[in-house]
Design a protein around this motif. Structure first.
Motif, PDB file in Angstrom:
ATOM      1  N   GLU A  15      25.388  25.976 -18.257  1.00 18.07           N
ATOM      2  CA  GLU A  15      25.405  24.686 -17.563  1.00 18.07           C
ATOM      3  C   GLU A  15      25.697  23.519 -18.513  1.00 18.07           C
ATOM      4  OE1 GLU A  15      22.151  24.194 -14.702  1.00 18.07           O
ATOM      5  OE2 GLU A  15      22.052  26.401 -14.551  1.00 18.07           O
ATOM      6  N   LEU A  16      25.322  23.671 -19.770  1.00 20.03           N
ATOM      7  CA  LEU A  16      25.684  22.640 -20.749  1.00 20.03           C
ATOM      8  C   LEU A  16      27.188  22.620 -20.973  1.00 20.03           C
ATOM      9  CD1 LEU A  16      22.983  22.957 -23.585  1.00 20.03           C
ATOM     10  CD2 LEU A  16      23.395  20.959 -22.145  1.00 20.03           C
ATOM     11  N   ASP A  17      27.799  23.845 -20.988  1.00 19.89           N
ATOM     12  CA  ASP A  17      29.243  23.992 -21.242  1.00 19.89           C
ATOM     13  C   ASP A  17      29.642  23.274 -22.545  1.00 19.89           C
ATOM     14  OD1 ASP A  17      31.789  24.936 -20.794  1.00 19.89           O
ATOM     15  OD2 ASP A  17      32.401  23.158 -19.647  1.00 19.89           O
ATOM     16  N   MET A  18      28.824  23.473 -23.573  1.00 21.69           N
ATOM     17  CA  MET A  18      29.086  22.897 -24.895  1.00 21.69           C
ATOM     18  C   MET A  18      28.969  24.018 -25.929  1.00 21.69           C
ATOM     19  SD  MET A  18      26.720  19.470 -24.469  1.00 21.69           S
ATOM     20  CE  MET A  18      27.225  18.616 -25.955  1.00 21.69           C
ATOM     21  N   PRO A  19      29.678  23.919 -27.040  1.00 20.79           N
ATOM     22  CA  PRO A  19      29.577  24.978 -28.056  1.00 20.79           C
ATOM     23  C   PRO A  19      28.205  24.977 -28.727  1.00 20.79           C
ATOM     24  CG  PRO A  19      31.475  23.531 -28.464  1.00 20.79           C
ATOM     25  CD  PRO A  19      30.630  22.873 -27.433  1.00 20.79           C
ATOM     26  N   SER A  20      27.869  26.114 -29.318  1.00 19.66           N
ATOM     27  CA  SER A  20      26.624  26.223 -30.073  1.00 19.66           C
ATOM     28  C   SER A  20      26.679  25.342 -31.320  1.00 19.66           C
ATOM     29  CB  SER A  20      26.404  27.680 -30.507  1.00 19.66           C
ATOM     30  OG  SER A  20      25.414  27.741 -31.507  1.00 19.66           O
ATOM     31  N   GLY A  21      25.554  24.657 -31.599  1.00 18.15           N
ATOM     32  CA  GLY A  21      25.458  23.855 -32.826  1.00 18.15           C
ATOM     33  C   GLY A  21      25.045  24.680 -34.023  1.00 18.15           C
ATOM     34  N   HIS A  22      24.852  26.007 -33.820  1.00 17.61           N
ATOM     35  CA  HIS A  22      24.467  26.915 -34.904  1.00 17.61           C
ATOM     36  C   HIS A  22      23.262  26.399 -35.692  1.00 17.61           C
ATOM     37  CE1 HIS A  22      28.344  28.784 -34.012  1.00 17.61           C
ATOM     38  NE2 HIS A  22      27.918  29.833 -34.695  1.00 17.61           N
ATOM     39  N   ALA A  23      22.298  25.784 -34.986  1.00 22.58           N
ATOM     40  CA  ALA A  23      21.128  25.223 -35.667  1.00 22.58           C
ATOM     41  C   ALA A  23      20.144  26.305 -36.077  1.00 22.58           C
ATOM     42  CB  ALA A  23      20.428  24.225 -34.743  1.00 22.58           C
ATOM     43  N   TYR A  24      20.456  27.562 -35.777  1.00 23.04           N
ATOM     44  CA  TYR A  24      19.549  28.679 -36.014  1.00 23.04           C
ATOM     45  C   TYR A  24      20.043  29.588 -37.131  1.00 23.04           C
ATOM     46  CZ  TYR A  24      23.365  30.128 -33.072  1.00 23.04           C
ATOM     47  OH  TYR A  24      24.629  30.298 -32.564  1.00 23.04           O
ATOM     48  N   GLY A  25      21.263  29.409 -37.606  1.00 18.44           N
ATOM     49  CA  GLY A  25      21.867  30.420 -38.466  1.00 18.44           C
ATOM     50  C   GLY A  25      22.178  29.959 -39.863  1.00 18.44           C
ATOM     51  N   LYS A  26      22.574  30.926 -40.688  1.00 17.10           N
ATOM     52  CA  LYS A  26      23.112  30.615 -42.010  1.00 17.10           C
ATOM     53  C   LYS A  26      24.590  30.325 -41.785  1.00 17.10           C
ATOM     54  CE  LYS A  26      19.615  33.418 -44.214  1.00 17.10           C
ATOM     55  NZ  LYS A  26      18.672  32.323 -44.160  1.00 17.10           N
TER      56      LYS A  26
END
Length: 811
Positions: A619-630
């Motif tokens: 529903e956001l239809d936005m890319p992941s900000g990768h705030a969780y990864g290396k």
């Protein structure tokens, strides 16, 4: 056996506790021991405070004897409870909280206090000393709010404090009354070399300056000098020396001069009362270095244990500076004086300096800068008082005067006499360490636990490692060179080279071929191998999801209550009304408990249930900000020339371009970028993994910064003119980091480990730079947005379905 005598120690520091340790070894059943400490900690290594301040250690790592050790040895310990009275008539002490303890023997080891200059304004908030853990915490807290620090004192302690404050991201100026630094430990040429080195690290110096007053209202805001000049500062650290803490002893009627007066057996003027450490004055000298204090403790322990011993006759001292990237050593009487002759060799290209001072054919002093490998052997010769006639040039040059190659470090260690001291702080000889190795100590940590070698300032660790390799049983080499985890003795470079050379293409294959001790690996090596395989074979390797941490498997940050956070990609921190409406609608629909702006200018939806993640992403239809990864987290921007009257370039456009170029990039550690539109640096570009700062007619690129727990100011990599060059240099730098860094190693650690000059040498080669940029393009061309991938795959979405409650309990 008769009733145990009562031994009370006032002061839970290094000197007093070393005495107690010796007593326990020599006469384990002789005393019932009680210890009072003013600080709320067990015995810790005060020498390593600078490492705590600089982020290299935490409190747990510098504890020498933990609480369990006191209990195991039957010692009654009172922490945070200073002794306020000694009654020498009734032979008892009374603590602040009212605890009374009788004694047969009393050791006063109250140490010293920082000397605070009696300047106008010295009692203002923001003026502190540098003496204990509390001071470290005050500096760490101040660095979060204030940015300009002044350290008064250019001696050993002042420089360590200043280096720690630099690591905390502060602008640091050192004020010194003398014309050159560390005048008690260095001669002028070595001090000038040290100053140049520290200036290159970002430290500023005001030499031959006398502070007249501290400015400010309730809180200090600067210094006034005797020559009429001034300096702005909102944190002021006084590191001008220490003074023995003698108030308690004086009130008890003990003879006190500068320190508590003791004889050669550390006895005070009152029978049954002893003093040891920085509070004691022996033959007119109060020592402030650890090695003499341990020598005192050894004599006192033998006295208390009833073991025959010669008295303490004083110490020849040596000093090793513990400032990152700088090697300095001095020992004995190193200044030129009547009746002495000196020899020196200086190499400004290599940044090395060596001076030896001779008197009556004996070595009496030495100063080393840049290469301190000869420090232990020179110090041994100073202490022994042996004749060095005819060997002077050999001592200076490190190889025979008649020619021939310089001896290798291993050869020097092999030639060293068994009674030569390796660890000056703890008085541990080569022979003691070699015997420990032959008795089964296979790592530096085991040698430290067994002999105390390298357990204080850590300066002798390279020598201890060298002896381990020389005299170990063949497995020592593996033990010194620790593997990436306990499953293997192989280091990062060997693993990567083996994967490349043997074309290994899966985690399981690597573990099998390279003979992992644990066939399934562990949580440390599996993610590392998964990363190295993906980095080496970007077009062929299929990422192993089961080898990733939970955050990366679910593409969201797990929170302490088991919920997740969702951070959509917002390029350069610039959003639109439509995106904000979508975020607000999703937050309302799924009852998201908290919506927060992150430090990187992104919006974080916190408290999301795992099963709701795919629906929210859709529903956001936005890319992941990768705030969780290396991976690339954010590119923070200021408004730059788009709106700001100071902006010199379009920082927003540059930030968005960088973020779009490198999003979804897997890296050894998380990566944060920033672009500042002018040198005012509102986007904090100089504490990022890579920061871009706009200047008139171009851009500066800074690398290796970190704004986290271990703050590090970034280093200037290069200055370029065009946006295309910014993109090329950034791509090359990130790929070089990807290819060379250890798994889980942030760029700040990597830059410090490999050195900025090494990185520059590679990237300044245009051909190599373009090849690195091409390789990162190849990798990026294969990446996809993980949120979209999961939204479009029914199989992947099953991983987010809620488990039945019974399975939840089992999980």
């Amino acid at each position: 056996m008769g009733e145990k005598k009562k031994l009370v120690l006032v002061g839970n520091g290094m000197a007093g506790m070393r005495t107690v340790e010796h007593v326990l070894k020599l006469a384990p059943d002789a005393y019932e021991i009680t210890v009072f400490g003013a600080e709320p900690h067990p015995n810790y290594n005060r020498i390593m405070l600078s490492s705590v301040l600089a982020g290299g250690s935490d409190m747990k790592e510098i504890v020498i004897n933990d609480l369990d050790w006191y209990a195991d040895n039957g010692i009654r310990l009172y922490t945070g409870d200073a002794v306020v009275k000694i009654d020498t008539m009734k032979k008892k002490v009374v603590s602040e909280s009212g605890v009374e303890a009788g004694y047969d023997a009393l050791i006063v080891a109250t140490g010293s206090n920082p000397f605070m200059l009696p300047l106008p304004g010295a009692n203002k908030e923001g003026v502190i000393g540098f003496r204990d853990i509390k001071d470290c915490h005050l500096m760490m807290e101040a660095s979060k709010k204030y940015k300009k620090a002044a350290v008064i004192g250019g001696g050993l302690l002042g420089l360590e404090a200043a280096r720690g404050l630099l690591h905390l991201g502060m602008d640091v100026s050192v004020i010194h009354i003398h014309s050159y630094l560390m005048e008690r430990q260095l001669d002028e040429p070595a001090a000038k070399m040290l100053q140049r080195e520290l200036e290159a690290q970002g430290m500023k110096f005001l030499m031959a300056k006398q502070t007249a007053a501290i400015r400010g209202g309730r809180r200090a805001d600067g210094l006034e000098f005797a020559d009429g000049s001034s300096l702005d500062a909102d944190l002021i650290v006084m590191a001008v020396g220490i003074k023995p803490n003698v108030e308690l002893a004086k009130s008890a009627g003990l003879q006190v001069n500068r320190g508590i007066v003791v004889n050669d057996f550390l006895e005070t003027s009152v029978p049954g009362v002893y003093a040891v450490g920085e509070c004691a004055e022996h033959r007119g000298i109060a020592y402030g270095l650890v090695a003499p204090l341990y020598e005192q403790g050894s004599v006192l322990a033998k006295r208390l244990a009833g073991v025959e011993t010669g008295g303490y006759t004083g110490s020849v001292t040596s000093t090793k500076l513990k400032v990152s990237g700088v090697d300095v050593f001095s020992a004995g009487y190193f200044m030129d004086a009547p009746g002495t002759r000196s020899m020196r060799i200086q190499d400004d290209l290599e940044g090395t300096y060596k001076k030896i001072v001779l008197q009556d054919d004996k070595l009496v002093g030495a100063v080393l800068f840049g290469d301190t490998s000869d420090g232990a052997s020179l110090f041994a010769k100073i202490k022994s008082g042996e004749s060095v006639a005819g060997k002077e040039k050999e001592l200076l040059l490190g190889f025979p005067a008649g020619g021939g190659a310089a001896a290798s470090p291993a050869a020097r260690l092999a030639a060293m006499a068994d009674d030569e001291i390796i660890c000056g702080c703890n008085g541990v000889s080569k022979g003691t360490i070699v015997n420990a190795v032959k008795d089964g100590c296979g790592t530096v940590g085991e040698i430290k636990a067994c002999t105390k070698a390298s357990g204080s300032c850590g300066g002798c660790k390279p020598l201890v490692e060298g002896l381990l390799e020389l005299y170990g049983d063949g497995t020592a080499g593996e033990s010194v060179k620790e593997g990436i985890c306990g499953c293997t003795s192989l280091g990062r470079d060997e693993i990567v080279e083996s994967i490349r050379a043997m074309s290994l293409k899966s985690v399981k294959e690597v573990m099998n071929v390279l003979e992992w001790r644990e066939p399934e690996g562990c949580s440390k090596c599996r993610p590392a191998l998964n990363y190295y395989l993906g980095m080496l074979w970007p077009t062929e390797y299929m990422d192993e999801k089961e080898s990733r941490f939970a955050n990366e498997r679910y593409h969201a940050n797990i929170q302490k209550d088991g919920t997740y956070s969702v951070v959509p990609r917002i390029y350069g921190g610039v959003t639109s009304p439509a995106d904000l409406k979508r975020i607000a609608a999703v937050a309302e629909k799924y009852d998201v408990p908290m919506v927060k702006f992150t430090g990187g200018q992104r919006i974080d939806l916190l408290g999301v249930k795992k099963e709701d993640l795919p629906k929210i992403w859709a529903e956001l239809d936005m890319p992941s900000g990768h705030a969780y990864g290396k991976a690339l987290r954010t590119v923070k921007t200021c408004v730059g020339s788009t709106f700001c009257r100071f902006g010199t370039q379009d920082s927003i456009g540059m930030g968005i371009a960088l973020e779009k170029a490198f999003e979804r990039l897997n890296t050894p550690g998380k990566v944060k970028l920033a672009v500042s539109g002018c040198p005012r640096n509102c986007a904090e570009a100089t504490i990022k993994d890579l920061g871009v700062v706009a200047i008139d007619g171009g851009w500066e690129l800074y690398v290796g910064g970190n704004g986290g727990v271990k703050v590090r100011a970034a280093d200037l990599l290069c200055t370029v003119k065009t946006e295309e060059e910014v993109m090329e240099w950034t791509a090359a730098y990130l790929q070089f980091y990807r290819e060379q860094a250890n798994w889980n190693e942030r760029t700040a650690q990597w830059v410090e480990r490999v050195g900025l000059e090494t990185i520059k040498a590679v990237l300044e080669n245009a051909e190599e730079r373009q090849a690195l940029a091409a390789r990162i393009e190849e990798t990026l061309s294969r990446t996809t947005d993980p949120w979209k991938e999961i939204i479009n795959s029914e199989e992947l979405r099953k991983n987010f379905e809620p488990l039945p409650s019974a399975e939840q309990v089992v999980g």
